[in-house]
Design an enzyme around this catalytic site. Structure first.
Site, PDB file in Angstrom:
ATOM      1  N   CYS A   1      18.577 -39.688  -6.537  1.00 35.70           N
ATOM      2  CA  CYS A   1      19.368 -40.955  -6.443  1.00 35.70           C
ATOM      3  C   CYS A   1      20.868 -41.024  -7.317  1.00 35.70           C
ATOM      4  O   CYS A   1      21.427 -41.892  -7.047  1.00 35.70           O
ATOM      5  CB  CYS A   1      18.370 -41.987  -6.328  1.00 35.70           C
ATOM      6  N   GLN A   2      20.974 -40.070  -8.348  1.00 30.34           N
ATOM      7  CA  GLN A   2      21.797 -40.472  -9.016  1.00 30.34           C
ATOM      8  C   GLN A   2      23.292 -40.403  -8.576  1.00 30.34           C
ATOM      9  O   GLN A   2      23.932 -41.109  -9.153  1.00 30.34           O
ATOM     10  CB  GLN A   2      21.921 -39.381 -10.422  1.00 30.34           C
TER      11      GLN A   2
END
Length: 353
Positions: A84-85
């Site tokens: 999800c970065q």
């Protein structure tokens, strides 16, 4: 019904552990991070299924179907949380990030496997500026192949996790079963930092593991950071630090630049802040112990994520903190897993086309 599941982007196994507790049989876990896979293999008490180091691209084009001896449409659940970065609201820089493509590759895997259900966990930024286009594309793709899609922001503290942790939980339900899925209701159980880690003894002063509790050790703090943590009380953060202890970059009010909780302590009788991949340093958030002059230990972070006390992690300090902070809390995952089984049982196996 055999509640068979494949756990993609499995990380250290938080989602998988919760799904197993809910009644799922995991056929395979995979992740590109070798240390995460070694962590799963190390925990044979909790996991007995195959786990492989692999990128999702390596699992497409029929590879998983062959490995798990499945035909398209036979799998009950595909689970996963693509990294999800690239969507994180805390991330700075360009909106373009190669990791964002993993969400659409997850959609391709859904198409190939065509499970009864799929579930995907991701950060709040997935529905924000950085992620909403990709999220909408994923939804359109899977609706076209035959799914109802549910999207909801859940907070882990509503499901017995002693932590504020808001994440999008996206659930897909195959249309040939009808429309039955409902998100789990809050459990009504509110657990605090004190409830979960208040019983732990102080870790040794020399930085070694507690002799009876693995990963329960203290970080060495610089003299300046010792002064900072001694200057604040439980529940306080950088706003309560005297000017002479503020970093230059924090001398602008937090209402302007944010980062209110850095150099902060947790509060005993409240939930913890979101346990991130850098929770091992109180300079990164409100990760100071409520009363002891130290950051919380790796074991305390794992407990606040609801991993079992004897769960083992492979890697160095930074590796382990990342695995813990990136995990789906097992207690929340269990609630989600049970809600999926409940939806299926509303249909009745005999009514599934």
């Amino acid at each position: 019904m055999d509640y068979a599941c494949i756990d993609s982007f499995c990380g250290a196994g938080g989602l998988g552990l919760g799904l197993k507790r809910a009644g799922f049989d995991i056929l395979l876990s995979f992740d590109i991070d070798r240390l995460c896979i070694e962590t799963i293999k190390r925990n044979s008490k909790y996991f007995g299924h195959p786990a492989k180091t692999a990128d999702i691209s390596d699992m497409l084009n029929g590879v998983i179907l062959e490995k798990c001896e499945l035909k398209r449409g036979e799998l009950f659940l595909l689970a996963g949380g693509p990294p999800c970065q690239g969507f994180s609201v805390q991330r700075r820089g360009s909106d373009t990030d190669s990791r964002n493509d993993l969400v659409l590759k997850y959609g391709k895997l859904i198409d190939e496997l065509f499970p009864y259900f799929f579930v995907m966990e991701n950060v709040t930024g997935l529905a924000g500026k950085r992620g909403k286009t990709i999220l909408q594309q994923l939804i359109e793709n899977v609706e076209e192949i035959g799914y109802y899609v549910y999207v909801k922001l859940l907070d882990a503290q509503d499901y017995g996790v002693p932590q504020r942790r808001k994440r999008y939980i996206i659930v897909g339900e195959r249309k040939d079963m009808g429309k039955h899925y409902e998100y789990p209701s809050p459990t009504g159980i509110h657990r605090t930092v004190r409830d979960v880690i208040g019983w732990l003894p102080e870790p040794p002063e020399d930085g070694s593991d507690h002799p009876e509790i693995s990963l329960h050790r203290r970080d060495r703090l610089s003299e300046l950071n010792l002064q900072r943590i001694r200057a604040i009380k439980e529940g306080q953060g950088r706003d309560e630090l005297p000017d002479n202890l503020l970093a230059d970059c924090h001398k602008v009010d937090s209402s302007v630049i944010g980062f209110r909780s850095v150099y902060g302590r947790m509060a005993w009788d409240d939930v913890a802040p979101t346990i991130t991949a850098r929770f091992d340093s109180f300079t990164r958030g409100k990760f100071g112990h409520p009363v002891q002059d130290r950051s919380i230990s790796l074991r305390e972070g794992a407990l606040l994520q609801t991993f079992p006390q004897d769960f083992e992690f492979v890697g160095n300090k930074v590796d382990i903190a990342r695995q813990i902070g990136n995990a789906v809390p097992p207690m929340m995952a269990e609630c989600i897993g049970k809600s999926i089984i409940d939806a299926y049982e509303k249909v009745g196996a005999e009514n599934v086309i």
